[in-house]
Design an enzyme around this catalytic site. Structure first.
Site, PDB file in Angstrom:
ATOM      1  N   ASN A 191      17.132  21.634  51.466  1.00 34.48           N
ATOM      2  CA  ASN A 191      17.964  22.024  50.330  1.00 34.48           C
ATOM      3  C   ASN A 191      18.938  23.081  50.841  1.00 34.48           C
ATOM      4  O   ASN A 191      18.544  24.217  51.099  1.00 34.48           O
ATOM      5  CB  ASN A 191      17.054  22.586  49.220  1.00 34.48           C
ATOM      6  CG  ASN A 191      17.844  23.152  48.061  1.00 34.48           C
ATOM      7  OD1 ASN A 191      19.075  23.032  47.995  1.00 34.48           O
ATOM      8  ND2 ASN A 191      17.149  23.795  47.134  1.00 34.48           N
ATOM      9  N   LYS A 249      21.327  24.489  49.370  1.00 31.33           N
ATOM     10  CA  LYS A 249      21.744  25.446  48.329  1.00 31.33           C
ATOM     11  C   LYS A 249      23.274  25.653  48.371  1.00 31.33           C
ATOM     12  O   LYS A 249      23.996  24.714  48.672  1.00 31.33           O
ATOM     13  CB  LYS A 249      20.943  26.749  48.457  1.00 31.33           C
ATOM     14  CG  LYS A 249      19.428  26.463  48.404  1.00 31.33           C
ATOM     15  CD  LYS A 249      18.579  27.674  48.194  1.00 31.33           C
ATOM     16  CE  LYS A 249      17.103  27.271  48.178  1.00 31.33           C
ATOM     17  NZ  LYS A 249      16.191  28.373  47.920  1.00 31.33           N
ATOM     18  N   HIS A 305      14.645  22.957  40.021  1.00 28.38           N
ATOM     19  CA  HIS A 305      14.464  23.990  41.044  1.00 28.38           C
ATOM     20  C   HIS A 305      14.323  25.354  40.365  1.00 28.38           C
ATOM     21  O   HIS A 305      14.954  25.602  39.330  1.00 28.38           O
ATOM     22  CB  HIS A 305      15.647  23.988  42.016  1.00 28.38           C
ATOM     23  CG  HIS A 305      15.382  24.846  43.218  1.00 28.38           C
ATOM     24  ND1 HIS A 305      15.557  26.207  43.197  1.00 28.38           N
ATOM     25  CD2 HIS A 305      14.901  24.534  44.443  1.00 28.38           C
ATOM     26  CE1 HIS A 305      15.195  26.700  44.379  1.00 28.38           C
ATOM     27  NE2 HIS A 305      14.802  25.699  45.150  1.00 28.38           N
ATOM     28  N   GLU A 362      15.559  28.121  40.955  1.00 27.09           N
ATOM     29  CA  GLU A 362      16.820  28.838  40.731  1.00 27.09           C
ATOM     30  C   GLU A 362      17.537  28.289  39.493  1.00 27.09           C
ATOM     31  O   GLU A 362      18.235  29.013  38.792  1.00 27.09           O
ATOM     32  CB  GLU A 362      17.688  28.751  41.998  1.00 27.09           C
ATOM     33  CG  GLU A 362      17.129  29.665  43.082  1.00 27.09           C
ATOM     34  CD  GLU A 362      17.246  29.136  44.495  1.00 27.09           C
ATOM     35  OE1 GLU A 362      18.107  28.291  44.762  1.00 27.09           O
ATOM     36  OE2 GLU A 362      16.439  29.581  45.351  1.00 27.09           O
ATOM     37  N   GLU A 420       6.922  24.836  44.509  1.00 26.14           N
ATOM     38  CA  GLU A 420       7.605  25.975  45.116  1.00 26.14           C
ATOM     39  C   GLU A 420       7.258  27.241  44.338  1.00 26.14           C
ATOM     40  O   GLU A 420       7.865  27.518  43.288  1.00 26.14           O
ATOM     41  CB  GLU A 420       9.125  25.764  45.079  1.00 26.14           C
ATOM     42  CG  GLU A 420       9.595  24.557  45.852  1.00 26.14           C
ATOM     43  CD  GLU A 420      11.055  24.686  46.296  1.00 26.14           C
ATOM     44  OE1 GLU A 420      11.321  24.402  47.457  1.00 26.14           O
ATOM     45  OE2 GLU A 420      11.901  25.107  45.490  1.00 26.14           O
ATOM     46  N   GLY A 430      12.646  32.200  49.763  1.00 22.22           N
ATOM     47  CA  GLY A 430      13.628  33.088  50.386  1.00 22.22           C
ATOM     48  C   GLY A 430      13.108  34.492  50.640  1.00 22.22           C
ATOM     49  O   GLY A 430      13.873  35.397  50.943  1.00 22.22           O
ATOM     50  N   SER A 434       9.764  29.491  51.970  1.00 26.01           N
ATOM     51  CA  SER A 434       9.690  30.098  53.303  1.00 26.01           C
ATOM     52  C   SER A 434       8.976  29.216  54.333  1.00 26.01           C
ATOM     53  O   SER A 434       8.234  29.718  55.174  1.00 26.01           O
ATOM     54  CB  SER A 434       9.044  31.487  53.223  1.00 26.01           C
ATOM     55  OG  SER A 434       9.831  32.347  52.416  1.00 26.01           O
TER      56      SER A 434
HETATM   57  P1  13P Z   1      13.344  28.946  51.389  1.00 23.05           P
HETATM   58  O1  13P Z   1      12.816  27.927  52.378  1.00 23.05           O
HETATM   59  O2  13P Z   1      14.610  29.598  51.826  1.00 23.05           O
HETATM   60  O3  13P Z   1      12.275  29.910  50.969  1.00 23.05           O
HETATM   61  O4  13P Z   1      13.740  28.101  50.084  1.00 23.05           O
HETATM   62  C1  13P Z   1      12.848  27.221  49.539  1.00 23.05           C
HETATM   63  C2  13P Z   1      13.519  26.428  48.492  1.00 23.05           C
HETATM   64  O5  13P Z   1      13.854  26.928  47.435  1.00 23.05           O
HETATM   65  C3  13P Z   1      13.826  25.021  48.774  1.00 23.05           C
HETATM   66  O6  13P Z   1      14.222  24.344  47.636  1.00 23.05           O
END
Ligand code: 13P
Length: 250
Positions: free
Chosen positions: A10, A12, A95, A97, A167, A173, A213
């Protein structure tokens, strides 16, 4: 029952078209002998450029979100028809976010899931608890509810095109990863929800990715767990050197 491993990147809100196409070129070359299922999800503006690179390869083209309506007066939204027109094969929905920064609720996410499936896309439905929810002992309950509500009205036949991604929000992150044991417990719980809703066979077949992560150093331990069938990778998917070792594991 052996399920395929499914590893998705992803990207982002990162990369311009040329940067995205360059990463896609490197990935198609380095993953061409990979034995797992792969997807990259660039930003909307990069879909066409990346799609041209991954076309005909073993890497699926994914979007990171889509509108809940097919078309119409929805300024700033992107429709399933527009995604399909670009060759998008799968879409990440729910997601964290989207849930927490952009306030998407289970009802809206469910509407998107149904629309994506109606149009033949694959779906990665994300679920996961906040740190406060984990500390209050509610992690399983939150993931149960998000899974159930996200899948409301999805037929057994359409479930074959759904992947769940667990997740935990506190692991995204942050450099903090759930322990393989803690993650596996939630994955088992989500699989249990699928068994209740669709029966044991469907539960045995559904692919459940872990995200939060994930790096080359922890990916193999996570995916060695019985119920962890792949990874949804954020930060480490932005460079071929960090994504390829995850994608080529095993
Ligand atoms: P990270 O791998 O940066 O923690 O992000 C995970 C994520 O949100 C993937 O959709």
């Amino acid at each position: 029952m052996t399920r395929p491993y499914y590893i998705a990147g992803n990207w982002k809100m990162h990369k311009t078209r040329s940067e995205a196409a360059e990463l896609a070129r490197e990935l198609t070359a380095r993953l061409k002998d990979g034995k797992h299922k792969y997807l990259v999800a660039p930003g909307f503006t990069c879909l066409e450029a990346v799609g041209a690179v991954v076309k005909g390869s073993n890497i699926l083209l994914g979007a990171q979100n889509m509108a809940a309506e097919e078309q119409g007066a929805h300024t700033g939204e992107v429709s399933v028809l527009q995604l399909k027109d670009l060759g998008v094969q799968a879409v990440i929905l729910g997601h964290s976010e989207r849930r927490h920064t952009y306030k998407e609720d289970d009802e809206l996410i469910n509407k998107k899931v149904l629309l994506a499936l109606k149009h033949g896309l694959e779906v990665i439905l994300c679920v996961g608890e906040l740190l406060s929810e984990r500390e209050a002992g509610q992690a399983e309950a939150v993931c149960r509810t998000q899974t159930k509500k996200g899948l409301e009205g999805v037929s057994a036949a359409d479930l074959a095109r759904v992947t769940i991604a667990y997740e935990p929000v506190w692991a995204i992150g942050t450099g903090k990863t759930a322990t393989p044991e803690d993650a596996d417990a939630i994955h088992a719980c989500v699989r249990g929800v699928i068994a209740e809703l669709y029966g044991k066979d469907a539960a045995a077949k559904i692919v459940i990715q872990y995200g939060g992560s994930v790096k080359a150093e922890n990916a193999a331990q996570l995916m060695a767990k019985e119920n962890i069938d792949g990874a949804l990778v954020g930060g480490a998917s932005l460079k071929a050197d960090s994504f390829v070792p995850i994608a080529m594991f095993g």
